[in-house]
Scaffold this motif. Sequence first.
Motif, PDB file in Angstrom:
ATOM      1  N   GLU A 268     -17.668  -7.299 -70.973  1.00  0.00           N
ATOM      2  CA  GLU A 268     -17.639  -8.127 -72.080  1.00  0.00           C
ATOM      3  C   GLU A 268     -18.871  -7.858 -72.561  1.00  0.00           C
ATOM      4  OE1 GLU A 268     -19.596 -11.112 -69.776  1.00  0.00           O
ATOM      5  OE2 GLU A 268     -17.617 -13.112 -70.793  1.00  0.00           O
TER       6      GLU A 268
ATOM      7  N   GLY B 207     -24.768  -1.611 -54.390  1.00  0.00           N
ATOM      8  CA  GLY B 207     -26.260  -0.234 -54.036  1.00  0.00           C
ATOM      9  C   GLY B 207     -26.600   0.556 -55.174  1.00  0.00           C
ATOM     10  N   LYS B 208     -25.520   0.849 -55.411  1.00  0.00           N
ATOM     11  CA  LYS B 208     -25.059   2.186 -56.872  1.00  0.00           C
ATOM     12  C   LYS B 208     -25.688   0.990 -58.113  1.00  0.00           C
ATOM     13  CE  LYS B 208     -21.802   4.936 -54.976  1.00  0.00           C
ATOM     14  NZ  LYS B 208     -20.615   5.480 -54.347  1.00  0.00           N
ATOM     15  N   ALA B 209     -25.848   0.557 -57.631  1.00  0.00           N
ATOM     16  CA  ALA B 209     -25.291  -0.429 -59.672  1.00  0.00           C
ATOM     17  C   ALA B 209     -28.005  -0.689 -59.401  1.00  0.00           C
ATOM     18  CB  ALA B 209     -25.321  -2.124 -59.624  1.00  0.00           C
TER      19      ALA B 209
ATOM     20  N   THR C 189     -16.283 -14.129 -65.904  1.00  0.00           N
ATOM     21  CA  THR C 189     -16.820 -13.146 -66.209  1.00  0.00           C
ATOM     22  C   THR C 189     -18.405 -13.398 -65.468  1.00  0.00           C
ATOM     23  OG1 THR C 189     -17.072 -14.516 -68.893  1.00  0.00           O
ATOM     24  CG2 THR C 189     -15.086 -12.328 -67.439  1.00  0.00           C
TER      25      THR C 189
ATOM     26  N   ALA D 141     -19.101  -8.371 -60.498  1.00  0.00           N
ATOM     27  CA  ALA D 141     -19.317  -7.836 -60.103  1.00  0.00           C
ATOM     28  C   ALA D 141     -19.886  -6.638 -60.543  1.00  0.00           C
ATOM     29  CB  ALA D 141     -18.624  -7.591 -58.193  1.00  0.00           C
ATOM     30  N   VAL D 142     -21.431  -6.850 -60.549  1.00  0.00           N
ATOM     31  CA  VAL D 142     -21.554  -6.072 -62.251  1.00  0.00           C
ATOM     32  C   VAL D 142     -22.000  -4.646 -61.605  1.00  0.00           C
ATOM     33  CG1 VAL D 142     -22.075  -7.658 -63.693  1.00  0.00           C
ATOM     34  CG2 VAL D 142     -23.494  -6.849 -62.208  1.00  0.00           C
ATOM     35  N   ASP D 143     -21.549  -3.403 -62.358  1.00  0.00           N
ATOM     36  CA  ASP D 143     -21.714  -2.183 -62.101  1.00  0.00           C
ATOM     37  C   ASP D 143     -23.242  -1.722 -63.505  1.00  0.00           C
ATOM     38  OD1 ASP D 143     -20.247  -2.054 -60.255  1.00  0.00           O
ATOM     39  OD2 ASP D 143     -18.682  -0.440 -61.802  1.00  0.00           O
TER      40      ASP D 143
ATOM     41  N   GLY E 297     -30.837 -10.922 -62.514  1.00  0.00           N
ATOM     42  CA  GLY E 297     -30.015 -10.194 -61.663  1.00  0.00           C
ATOM     43  C   GLY E 297     -30.626  -8.818 -62.790  1.00  0.00           C
ATOM     44  N   GLY E 298     -31.316  -8.692 -63.797  1.00  0.00           N
ATOM     45  CA  GLY E 298     -32.165  -7.511 -63.721  1.00  0.00           C
ATOM     46  C   GLY E 298     -31.070  -6.885 -65.074  1.00  0.00           C
ATOM     47  N   GLN E 299     -32.352  -5.688 -65.098  1.00  0.00           N
ATOM     48  CA  GLN E 299     -31.074  -5.303 -65.989  1.00  0.00           C
ATOM     49  C   GLN E 299     -30.588  -3.723 -65.823  1.00  0.00           C
ATOM     50  OE1 GLN E 299     -31.140  -4.694 -69.945  1.00  0.00           O
ATOM     51  NE2 GLN E 299     -33.298  -6.448 -70.559  1.00  0.00           N
ATOM     52  N   VAL E 300     -29.172  -3.294 -65.831  1.00  0.00           N
ATOM     53  CA  VAL E 300     -28.438  -3.264 -64.286  1.00  0.00           C
ATOM     54  C   VAL E 300     -28.165  -1.920 -65.780  1.00  0.00           C
ATOM     55  CG1 VAL E 300     -27.080  -1.791 -62.541  1.00  0.00           C
ATOM     56  CG2 VAL E 300     -28.446  -4.466 -62.705  1.00  0.00           C
ATOM     57  N   LEU E 301     -28.400  -0.251 -65.196  1.00  0.00           N
ATOM     58  CA  LEU E 301     -27.892   0.989 -66.197  1.00  0.00           C
ATOM     59  C   LEU E 301     -26.747   0.906 -65.798  1.00  0.00           C
ATOM     60  CD1 LEU E 301     -31.166   2.882 -66.825  1.00  0.00           C
ATOM     61  CD2 LEU E 301     -30.115   0.887 -68.420  1.00  0.00           C
ATOM     62  N   GLY E 302     -26.697   0.952 -64.712  1.00  0.00           N
ATOM     63  CA  GLY E 302     -24.859   1.201 -64.626  1.00  0.00           C
ATOM     64  C   GLY E 302     -24.535   3.031 -64.995  1.00  0.00           C
TER      65      GLY E 302
ATOM     66  N   THR F  79     -28.248   5.135 -53.453  1.00  0.00           N
ATOM     67  CA  THR F  79     -28.143   3.584 -53.787  1.00  0.00           C
ATOM     68  C   THR F  79     -29.603   2.833 -53.370  1.00  0.00           C
ATOM     69  OG1 THR F  79     -27.866   3.115 -51.275  1.00  0.00           O
ATOM     70  CG2 THR F  79     -26.444   4.097 -52.715  1.00  0.00           C
TER      71      THR F  79
ATOM     72  N   GLU G 292     -11.136  -4.335 -64.469  1.00  0.00           N
ATOM     73  CA  GLU G 292     -12.188  -3.543 -64.176  1.00  0.00           C
ATOM     74  C   GLU G 292     -12.106  -4.505 -65.912  1.00  0.00           C
ATOM     75  OE1 GLU G 292     -15.478   0.211 -63.925  1.00  0.00           O
ATOM     76  OE2 GLU G 292     -13.040  -0.101 -64.968  1.00  0.00           O
ATOM     77  N   LEU G 293     -13.883  -4.814 -65.920  1.00  0.00           N
ATOM     78  CA  LEU G 293     -13.933  -5.572 -67.271  1.00  0.00           C
ATOM     79  C   LEU G 293     -15.205  -4.977 -67.820  1.00  0.00           C
ATOM     80  CD1 LEU G 293     -12.484  -8.558 -67.150  1.00  0.00           C
ATOM     81  CD2 LEU G 293     -10.944  -7.227 -67.771  1.00  0.00           C
TER      82      LEU G 293
ATOM     83  N   ALA H 124     -29.938   0.616 -57.701  1.00  0.00           N
ATOM     84  CA  ALA H 124     -30.688   1.360 -57.844  1.00  0.00           C
ATOM     85  C   ALA H 124     -30.407   2.169 -59.563  1.00  0.00           C
ATOM     86  CB  ALA H 124     -30.056   3.259 -57.211  1.00  0.00           C
ATOM     87  N   THR H 125     -29.973   1.935 -60.075  1.00  0.00           N
ATOM     88  CA  THR H 125     -30.005   1.398 -61.900  1.00  0.00           C
ATOM     89  C   THR H 125     -30.449   0.670 -62.319  1.00  0.00           C
ATOM     90  OG1 THR H 125     -27.821   0.900 -62.307  1.00  0.00           O
ATOM     91  CG2 THR H 125     -27.906   3.347 -61.400  1.00  0.00           C
ATOM     92  N   ARG H 126     -31.351  -0.311 -61.847  1.00  0.00           N
ATOM     93  CA  ARG H 126     -31.763  -1.396 -62.444  1.00  0.00           C
ATOM     94  C   ARG H 126     -33.008  -0.719 -62.884  1.00  0.00           C
ATOM     95  NH1 ARG H 126     -32.533  -7.647 -59.573  1.00  0.00           N
ATOM     96  NH2 ARG H 126     -33.953  -7.973 -60.908  1.00  0.00           N
TER      97      ARG H 126
ATOM     98  N   ALA I 144     -19.031 -14.581 -62.587  1.00  0.00           N
ATOM     99  CA  ALA I 144     -18.730 -13.771 -60.923  1.00  0.00           C
ATOM    100  C   ALA I 144     -18.456 -12.374 -60.905  1.00  0.00           C
ATOM    101  CB  ALA I 144     -17.851 -14.956 -60.431  1.00  0.00           C
TER     102      ALA I 144
END
Lengths: 361, 134, 189
Positions: free
Chosen positions: A252, B117-119, A96, A100-102, A114-119, A144, A249-250, B121-123, A98
């Motif tokens: 965690e 890229g979409k992810a 996990t 590919a985070v959304d 890697g930051g806070q990524v809201l997705g 994007t 897709e997981l 943009a939400t950082r 590795a």
Amino acid sequence: MYVAVKGGERAIDNAHAWLAEERRGDPAVPELTVAQIREQMRLAVNRVMAEGSLYDPDLAALAIKQSRGDLIEAVFLIRAYRTTLPRLGASQPVDTAAMAVDRRVSATFKDLPGGQVLGPTFDYTHRLLDFKLAAEGEVAAAPTQDTIPEPVPHVTGFLNRDGLIEAEPRDDTAPPDLTREPLELPAARPLRLQALARGDEGFVLSLAYSTQRGYGRTHAFVGELRIGRVAVEVDIPELGFAVEIGEVELTECETVNQFKGSKTEPPQFTRGYGLVFGQSERKSIAMSLVDRALRWKELGEDFTGAPAQDEEFVLYHCDNIQATGFLEHIKLPHYVDFQAELELVRRLRAEAAAAVQEAAE
Amino acid sequence: MAILAKAPPARLAELLPDLAAHAVLRAPETGAVMVRGRTGGTGAPFNLGEMTVTRCSVRLDCGAVGHAWVQGRDKAHATRAALADSLMQTDAAPRIRAMVLEVLAAEAKAARTARAGKAAATRVDFFTLVRGED
Amino acid sequence: MQAQSLTGGFADAPVESARAFRAILEAMARPGTIRRVEGAAPPAPLSPAAGVALLVLADPTTPLFLAGAVDCPAVRDWVAFHIGAPLAGAEEAAFAVGTWADLQPVTRFRIGQPDYPDRSATLIVEADRLEADGPRLTGPGIREAARLSLPETAAFQANRALFPLGWDCILTCGDRLAALPRSTRLEDA
């Protein structure tokens, strides 16, 4: 007592035919396709995959269509289907780190590699009904940003460096599998996590909430929540090495929990873990809280009698297919045993009435 | 094998429309693979749940053997992936690599980049409004 | 992996495995009866009947012990490709294959636990001859008595004494097989 009875075949056939018609609904309204359910009801598909314990979005979508949107019925269909599949093997444990985070957020560290990524999250929506969705319309493409993918290490790794959080040393013992062997107690943590991962979201959520309200409190923060895709690698016997055969897709979740220390452990942060198929963050957070509550024994904590600490209570009741099977069977014919109960109650009443009369005389 | 396994079945069929003559060593078979995770992400393995997988093995007339294990239940995908794998053991390897594998790898990379890229943009970019006095 | 290891599985697995499973089920239900099975062509020295039994019964979750001459690269590869059963020592095995001599001592195989008697081994014994003569068999699934050419009597009697624990046995010879579950009683001929 159970007695076999015959009859009702015509009634059953007709009931099934009517069920099919009701499933379709008004024929003037276009029929849903499996692909539409898979793409547009994706979180329902995810829930059916997680609790059905089988990752296959098309099958889960079909099950939702067949069950008219009754997700527990859909889970039942998936569980029944999976028993027909030969088990071809087991994957290497997924990596996990590795992923590919959304989406990847931490409630404990603001600035992290890697930051806070809201997705694609519901958080920060206003929970107001959007009547635009009632009318069909095209959706604008999401913005994007050019990016060079950077590693997204686990947050708990930072705390580990200072020794402030318990370590999760790597271990390669083959895990027990409750789909193959009956559940036996006490259950090791890998078995508990398997049961929770396929457990009912509502049940696990309520148990987790009960720990937050004080029934087995562990003061959890979400150290990290991540959603994304990971590669699945399987050892191929004919090749003698592991190959990536696909992606899942997981979601965690790792919680960081306050811990004052115990007779056996120093004061440090402890961890709860949740891992679920699909984008299912409520379930994965709940799972990690319940996982942590169940770990009281190995951490030398006291058993306070809280339901979430009681492994037998949690593990024997978290499976919604077992639960609904036993619950719903009581609506099936029990004519004969009810007759026996009826006779018993009549006799007891007669005896009680006789006793009252005797006392009066 | 990984590129073939992860390829969208319809796209693989477009890139490799013709099936070379072959003998079937293992007819396409759909089953389940138990997906495992690790406690805390790094600890002991546990069983998370299964996924559907289809596998197939073929042999070309020249004797080259190909295997495939692909996610899902698409038997044509598994057969085609096994054939491509067997062709990679023959003189056709450079052609398959250029016309199938590299194309699929590039498309997979593009899809991944688009999602990343979409992810991105939400950082969240934090900026401090007022720092509490101390 | 050698090319010969990639052939010799079921050509039409759903049908052939269902038929073979039925044959093994019947053999186990009626101890002493001899049945012919087909569909497998495993590498020597594994017999076709032993190959069928493994294809039908074993899978990646059943540890397999290959005893003596059958523990060779060709058989190992054939098992890896067609069955995927992990190879294991005799003490952990769910299935064991070999001649009676190679399987000795049979007391090392799993006999199950009182609460899970099914957690026991099934021995697939390769025999040079398999005929309806030899020790007298009685017990569940046998109307009066049956006879079967067994390699010995004492070990089976000792196994019967463990009931409901104990291992079960399938005897194979060429394309024929018979079974001797732990419930069968034996008397010398």
